[in-house]
Design an enzyme around this catalytic site. Structure first.
Site, PDB file in Angstrom:
ATOM      1  N   SER A  60       0.826  -1.214   0.000  1.00 51.26           N
ATOM      2  CA  SER A  60       0.000   0.000   0.000  1.00 51.26           C
ATOM      3  C   SER A  60       0.856   1.259   0.000  1.00 51.26           C
ATOM      4  CB  SER A  60      -0.879   0.047   1.242  1.00 51.26           C
ATOM      5  OG  SER A  60      -1.705  -1.074   1.298  1.00 51.26           O
TER       6      SER A  60
HETATM    7  N1  SAH Z   1       0.540  -5.532   4.374  1.00 53.47           N
HETATM    8  C1  SAH Z   1       1.201  -5.797   3.126  1.00 53.47           C
HETATM    9  C2  SAH Z   1       0.283  -5.519   1.957  1.00 53.47           C
HETATM   10  C3  SAH Z   1       0.132  -6.725   1.113  1.00 53.47           C
HETATM   11  S1  SAH Z   1      -1.201  -6.734  -0.028  1.00 53.47           S
HETATM   12  C4  SAH Z   1       2.534  -5.082   3.017  1.00 53.47           C
HETATM   13  O1  SAH Z   1       2.863  -4.299   3.914  1.00 53.47           O
HETATM   14  O2  SAH Z   1       3.264  -5.296   2.055  1.00 53.47           O
HETATM   15  C5  SAH Z   1      -2.319  -7.844   0.751  1.00 53.47           C
HETATM   16  C6  SAH Z   1      -1.800  -9.197   1.103  1.00 53.47           C
HETATM   17  O3  SAH Z   1      -2.884  -9.934   1.644  1.00 53.47           O
HETATM   18  C7  SAH Z   1      -1.281 -10.015  -0.079  1.00 53.47           C
HETATM   19  O4  SAH Z   1       0.025 -10.413   0.165  1.00 53.47           O
HETATM   20  C8  SAH Z   1      -2.234 -11.208  -0.142  1.00 53.47           C
HETATM   21  O5  SAH Z   1      -1.636 -12.411  -0.551  1.00 53.47           O
HETATM   22  C9  SAH Z   1      -2.700 -11.293   1.292  1.00 53.47           C
HETATM   23  N2  SAH Z   1      -3.955 -12.023   1.482  1.00 53.47           N
HETATM   24  C10 SAH Z   1      -5.081 -12.004   0.733  1.00 53.47           C
HETATM   25  N3  SAH Z   1      -6.016 -12.833   1.236  1.00 53.47           N
HETATM   26  C11 SAH Z   1      -5.458 -13.391   2.353  1.00 53.47           C
HETATM   27  C12 SAH Z   1      -5.909 -14.333   3.313  1.00 53.47           C
HETATM   28  N4  SAH Z   1      -7.118 -14.891   3.253  1.00 53.47           N
HETATM   29  N5  SAH Z   1      -5.078 -14.690   4.322  1.00 53.47           N
HETATM   30  C13 SAH Z   1      -3.834 -14.152   4.419  1.00 53.47           C
HETATM   31  N6  SAH Z   1      -3.344 -13.261   3.532  1.00 53.47           N
HETATM   32  C14 SAH Z   1      -4.145 -12.874   2.518  1.00 53.47           C
END
Ligand code: SAH
Length: 210
Positions: A60
């Site tokens: 993000s």
């Molecule tokens: N917080 C992260 C943002 C990653 S984007 C950062 O600082 O880089 C969102 C993330 O959520 C992705 O990596 C995706 O794989 C994960 N995600 C999506 N659905 C999920 C689920 N059900 N359980 C765990 N992770 C999930």
């Protein structure tokens, strides 16, 4: 491009866009965001934009990270926070600087592995990580006084709300596609109180493991 000066400029932009929590601003000014993205993107790490981290996922934009963190911490200090969606590990590192114990769950194995190596190389000792479907939270470590979801869902997952202690809060993007809103759900003795905070755009919460 990746110096302290560049980071400070980013923080001044965040301040101008309304971020007020000094501890959050200090954390973002000290964290090497460029180490959380591929080398080719390092020079863009301190722009206020989201960046790709592979597997169709994104880190993000700094404003969103700052705003979600500030919102989570708004009612006072937290002890134990759960993040759903580790991705690059950047948000987890931000939380770990501000909260004694952080738990984070990621469903995509290679992202989980990469974040694990990265966060341990950076010396974080207060982040517990798990490769799992975060929709069910982390029952064995519940309750939490804060939960941050970094992927959008059409409903606040019941399992996550149940893992909040009384007085705890869940901050998450709600909705689908381009129609999403950042929400806060507070668990009170009388039940859950929801409040809409801002428009936002996140990747979707998916079920199952990859
Ligand atoms: N917080 C992260 C943002 C990653 S984007 C950062 O600082 O880089 C969102 C993330 O959520 C992705 O990596 C995706 O794989 C994960 N995600 C999506 N659905 C999920 C689920 N059900 N359980 C765990 N992770 C999930």
């Amino acid at each position: 491009m990746t110096s302290a000066r560049t980071r400070n400029r980013m923080v001044e932009r965040l301040r101008a866009k309304g971020i007020r929590n000094e501890a959050v601003l200090r954390t973002l000014s000290s964290l090497p965001r460029h180490l959380f993205v591929e080398e080719a993107l390092a020079s863009r790490a301190y722009e206020d934009s989201a960046l790709p981290i592979g597997f169709g996922q994104t880190l993000s934009q700094p404003w969103t990270v700052a705003f979600m963190t500030e919102t989570l911490l708004a009612d006072g200090p937290l002890q134990k926070v759960l993040e759903i969606g580790t991705g690059s590990g950047y948000q987890a590192a931000v939380l770990a600087t501000l909260v004694p114990q952080v738990y984070t769950v990621e469903r995509i194995s290679p992202l989980y592995q990469q974040a694990r190596v990265r966060l341990s190389a950076l010396g974080y000792k207060n982040i517990a990580m798990r490769h799992d479907d975060g929709t069910i939270g982390w029952p064995g470590r519940a309750p939490f006084d804060g939960i941050l979801m970094t992927a959008a869902a059409e409903l606040a997952p019941e399992g996550l709300l149940a893992q909040l202690q009384i007085g705890g809060r869940l901050v998450m993007p709600l909705g689908q596609g381009e129609k999403q809103q950042l929400m806060i759900y507070r668990r009170e003795a009388a039940g859950i109180r929801a409040e809409t905070l801002a428009e936002c755009c996140f990747v979707p919460l998916l079920s199952g493991l990859y």
